[in-house]
Design an enzyme around this catalytic site. Sequence first.
Site, mmCIF file in Angstrom:
data_model
loop_
_atom_site.group_PDB
_atom_site.id
_atom_site.type_symbol
_atom_site.label_atom_id
_atom_site.label_comp_id
_atom_site.label_asym_id
_atom_site.label_seq_id
_atom_site.Cartn_x
_atom_site.Cartn_y
_atom_site.Cartn_z
ATOM 1 N N GLY A 31 3.051 -5.395 -2.228
ATOM 2 C CA GLY A 31 3.588 -4.695 -3.434
ATOM 3 C C GLY A 31 4.030 -3.070 -3.089
ATOM 4 N N HIS A 34 10.087 -1.645 -2.401
ATOM 5 C CA HIS A 34 11.122 -0.548 -2.315
ATOM 6 C C HIS A 34 12.203 -1.302 -1.681
ATOM 7 C CE1 HIS A 34 9.730 -0.613 1.956
ATOM 8 N NE2 HIS A 34 8.577 -0.442 1.456
ATOM 9 N N HIS A 37 11.619 -3.736 1.294
ATOM 10 C CA HIS A 37 11.092 -5.022 0.931
ATOM 11 C C HIS A 37 12.367 -5.978 0.290
ATOM 12 C CE1 HIS A 37 7.006 -2.903 0.260
ATOM 13 N NE2 HIS A 37 7.004 -3.977 1.363
ATOM 14 N N GLN A 61 -7.583 -6.667 5.791
ATOM 15 C CA GLN A 61 -6.851 -5.992 6.604
ATOM 16 C C GLN A 61 -7.080 -4.489 6.824
ATOM 17 O OE1 GLN A 61 -2.910 -7.510 5.122
ATOM 18 N NE2 GLN A 61 -2.240 -5.464 5.787
ATOM 19 N N LYS A 164 9.881 -2.874 11.092
ATOM 20 C CA LYS A 164 9.150 -1.571 10.824
ATOM 21 C C LYS A 164 7.566 -1.791 11.468
ATOM 22 C CE LYS A 164 7.285 1.637 7.797
ATOM 23 N NZ LYS A 164 5.800 1.001 7.838
ATOM 24 N N GLN A 168 2.957 -6.177 14.169
ATOM 25 C CA GLN A 168 2.567 -7.173 13.060
ATOM 26 C C GLN A 168 3.475 -8.433 13.321
ATOM 27 O OE1 GLN A 168 1.472 -6.653 8.944
ATOM 28 N NE2 GLN A 168 3.668 -7.293 8.607
ATOM 29 N N SER A 200 8.475 3.373 3.113
ATOM 30 C CA SER A 200 7.281 2.491 3.133
ATOM 31 C C SER A 200 6.370 2.747 1.882
ATOM 32 C CB SER A 200 6.442 3.104 4.288
ATOM 33 O OG SER A 200 4.917 2.991 4.123
ATOM 34 N N SER A 201 5.539 1.840 1.466
ATOM 35 C CA SER A 201 5.099 1.941 0.263
ATOM 36 C C SER A 201 4.102 3.397 0.302
ATOM 37 C CB SER A 201 3.973 0.816 -0.098
ATOM 38 O OG SER A 201 4.676 -0.330 -0.058
#
Length: 295
Positions: A31, A34, A37, A61, A164, A168, A200-201
């Site tokens: 969530g 931006h 996403h 995580q 980014k 991961q 980035s959030s």
Amino acid sequence: MVVLNTLKQLTKHLKKVRDQNYNIGFIPTMGALHPGHISLIHAAQQQQDITVCSIFVNPTQFNDLNDLLKYPRTIEADCKLLEEARCDIVFIPEVSEIYSPEELLLKKNSLEDKSWTEGKTVDFGLLADVMEGAHRPGHFNGVAQVVSKLLKIVRPNKVYFGQKDFQQLAIIRSLVKQLNLPIQIIACPTIREPSGLAMSSRNERLSHKERISAALLSEILFELKDLYLQKTIPELKLFVANKIMTDPMIELEYFEISDAETLQKITHFGLTKSAVACFAIKLGGIRLIDNIVLY
Ligand code: AMP
């Protein structure tokens, strides 16, 4: 756009989708959405019939409770953005929908816990020992745990991740391979602000001044891309350290130049098929990561 909160609702809805032989593209997120996403949503829409986005701030995580508590939560604005982007299905579960109390209490997000891998042993080996894995103990086990659960629920044809979060992406590739899931992973490029700062959030928590400082990170990465052919790796590391020192607000957590496949540090260019430069910094207590593929 349909907003669903329970596994039961989602499973029922996706059955109808599958019955019509539609292909499913899936974008897992935490969530605070931006344009980075949304670029994944658009990528999925170009390739798939139905786009499913999940919004779930995954507690397992986070190795820092404060980081989890402060993680931005902007569900209403997120749904508005997804609606505008014409996403088909949004899945927003409560924590209890994804994890049993035991899983949370016992922090059973370790690779030894086989409940989320259906008895299979998953081992990320050296991939998880470096960079983010070294600085955030248990982080990738938590990521793998939630992603494997979500992939098994949604059963998409393709799942979309951003470059980014380079490490991961490597972990998810390894997870999907080890669990033998019939899902294609699509890597999408990093979307940046006009300053170059990777979206980035967590950027939402930066002050105006910190946001200006944060742009130094991408500035350095772009310079590295131009410079790396003329310099040795120790010279590049010194160049980066000196640049970072020009801004006392920035605290360097790590800077690595690595093989882009194994993510292990390299000492010379040319000995590997590809190389990536990766950063983690702290700025005003906020942790930011970024990377650039050199070749
Ligand atoms: P997050 O909500 O941070 O877990 O991210 C959800 C997905 O969006 C992950 O696959 C991220 O790599 C991807 N993502 C986050 N930021 C960006 C960005 N600036 N550009 C492209 N993808 C991104």
